[in-house]
Enzyme design. Structure first.
Site, PDB file in Angstrom:
ATOM      1  N   ASN A 114       0.858  -1.188   0.000  1.00  0.00           N
ATOM      2  CA  ASN A 114       0.000   0.000   0.000  1.00  0.00           C
ATOM      3  C   ASN A 114       0.889   1.231   0.000  1.00  0.00           C
ATOM      4  O   ASN A 114       2.001   1.203   0.510  1.00  0.00           O
ATOM      5  CB  ASN A 114      -0.865  -0.009   1.280  1.00  0.00           C
ATOM      6  N   HIS A 116       0.925   5.277   1.215  1.00  0.00           N
ATOM      7  CA  HIS A 116       0.215   6.220   2.085  1.00  0.00           C
ATOM      8  C   HIS A 116       0.955   7.561   2.046  1.00  0.00           C
ATOM      9  O   HIS A 116       2.193   7.589   2.112  1.00  0.00           O
ATOM     10  CB  HIS A 116       0.154   5.668   3.514  1.00  0.00           C
ATOM     11  N   SER A 143       5.014   6.778   2.172  1.00  0.00           N
ATOM     12  CA  SER A 143       5.539   5.467   2.577  1.00  0.00           C
ATOM     13  C   SER A 143       4.872   4.381   1.754  1.00  0.00           C
ATOM     14  O   SER A 143       3.660   4.428   1.518  1.00  0.00           O
ATOM     15  CB  SER A 143       5.197   5.183   4.049  1.00  0.00           C
ATOM     16  N   ASP A 152      -3.105   1.395   7.448  1.00  0.00           N
ATOM     17  CA  ASP A 152      -1.866   2.123   7.157  1.00  0.00           C
ATOM     18  C   ASP A 152      -0.715   1.667   8.063  1.00  0.00           C
ATOM     19  O   ASP A 152       0.052   2.481   8.591  1.00  0.00           O
ATOM     20  CB  ASP A 152      -2.077   3.649   7.274  1.00  0.00           C
TER      21      ASP A 152
HETATM   22  C1  GAR Z   1      -2.606   8.828  -2.859  1.00  0.00           C
HETATM   23  O1  GAR Z   1      -2.097  10.041  -2.374  1.00  0.00           O
HETATM   24  C2  GAR Z   1      -2.361   7.710  -1.869  1.00  0.00           C
HETATM   25  O2  GAR Z   1      -1.153   7.837  -1.192  1.00  0.00           O
HETATM   26  C3  GAR Z   1      -3.532   7.860  -0.931  1.00  0.00           C
HETATM   27  O3  GAR Z   1      -4.619   8.143  -1.771  1.00  0.00           O
HETATM   28  C4  GAR Z   1      -4.135   8.865  -2.910  1.00  0.00           C
HETATM   29  C5  GAR Z   1      -4.666   8.181  -4.141  1.00  0.00           C
HETATM   30  O4  GAR Z   1      -4.355   8.914  -5.300  1.00  0.00           O
HETATM   31  N1  GAR Z   1      -3.751   6.679  -0.151  1.00  0.00           N
HETATM   32  C6  GAR Z   1      -4.146   6.672   1.120  1.00  0.00           C
HETATM   33  O5  GAR Z   1      -4.421   7.674   1.733  1.00  0.00           O
HETATM   34  C7  GAR Z   1      -4.229   5.285   1.750  1.00  0.00           C
HETATM   35  N2  GAR Z   1      -4.411   5.371   3.147  1.00  0.00           N
HETATM   36  P1  GAR Z   1      -4.295   8.221  -6.709  1.00  0.00           P
HETATM   37  O6  GAR Z   1      -5.661   7.536  -6.901  1.00  0.00           O
HETATM   38  O7  GAR Z   1      -4.104   9.348  -7.683  1.00  0.00           O
HETATM   39  O8  GAR Z   1      -3.183   7.243  -6.700  1.00  0.00           O
END
Ligand code: GAR
Length: 219
Positions: A114, A116, A143, A152
């Site tokens: 994943n 984050h 991360s 997370d």
């Molecule tokens: C990203 O910033 C990712 O790190 C976050 O959601 C966004 C998705 O953007 N994930 C989390 O917060 C997970 N806990 P994307 O759809 O453009 O990749």
């Protein structure tokens, strides 16, 4: 130049929205030397923009909605059978805003990663950038970690730091972090699928620490 054909691991990406990390992984996987192939993209939302992007790259997609199942376990079992049907070996959660059950995580132990947008274990959960700004910290980042049952949480593969500048807004800061996410996620998936890392006592160990250091210095 002759590029040696390598056996690529089959990877699925789970998304809920925009899909920019998914696209970064797909683009990296197009390199013949990259050890993973993105074979499937699954969204838990009907309107995830990432689904259209995946289709543009001619990647198989599926939408699995929670409304179709009575429980989280049933949902995750359907998710698993979709993954097994495509011979998936590794799973990348890329903005997948759904908690995975313990059963699912056990079934795919050390195979799910994943990304984050914070320097874990700080700022787990939602609205990370606004919380960072509210706390007036000077550094944040992103991360990539192996998924464990707590949200997370799990052994960290790579982290990258970015500065928090004085006049940052949530939008500016999230863009700065996202740019870094798009670099460390493909590199982390490369390490995992080429078996260049091992996980001992829930700590990630690198086979070749100096290449990782060179990568981090190049960011
Ligand atoms: C990203 O910033 C990712 O790190 C976050 O959601 C966004 C998705 O953007 N994930 C989390 O917060 C997970 N806990 P994307 O759809 O453009 O990749």
């Amino acid at each position: 130049m002759v590029v040696e054909k390598i056996k690529k691991a089959n990877v699925a990406i789970l998304i809920s929205g925009r899909g920019s990390n998914m696209e970064a992984l797909i683009r990296a996987s197009k390199d013949p030397r990259y050890p993973a192939k993105i074979a499937l993209v699954i969204s838990n939302k009907n309107n995830a923009a990432g689904i259209e992007i995946a289709k543009k790259y001619k990647i198989k997609t599926a939408i699995i909605l929670k409304e179709q199942y009575n429980s989280r376990i049933d949902y995750d079992r359907a998710l698993s059978s979709n993954l097994l049907n495509e011979n998936i070996e590794y799973i990348c959660a890329a903005g997948f805003m759904r908690i995975l059950s313990e059963e699912f995580i056990d079934q795919w132990w050390n195979k799910i990663i994943n990304i984050h947008p914070s320097l874990l274990p700080s700022y787990k959960g939602l609205n990370t950038h606004q919380r960072v700004l509210d706390d007036r910290t000077k550094v944040t980042g992103c991360s990539v970690h192996i998924v464990r049952k707590e949200l997370d949480n799990g052994p960290i593969i790579i982290q990258a730091a970015v500065p928090v500048e004085e006049n940052d807004t949530e939008e500016i800061l999230s863009k700065r972090v996202l740019k870094m996410e798009h670099k460390i996620y493909p590199y982390s998936l490369m390490l995992l699928t080429s078996k260049k890392i091992t996980i001992n006592n829930d700590i990630v160990k690198y086979d070749d620490k100096s290449s990782l250091d060179n990568f981090l210095l190049s960011l």
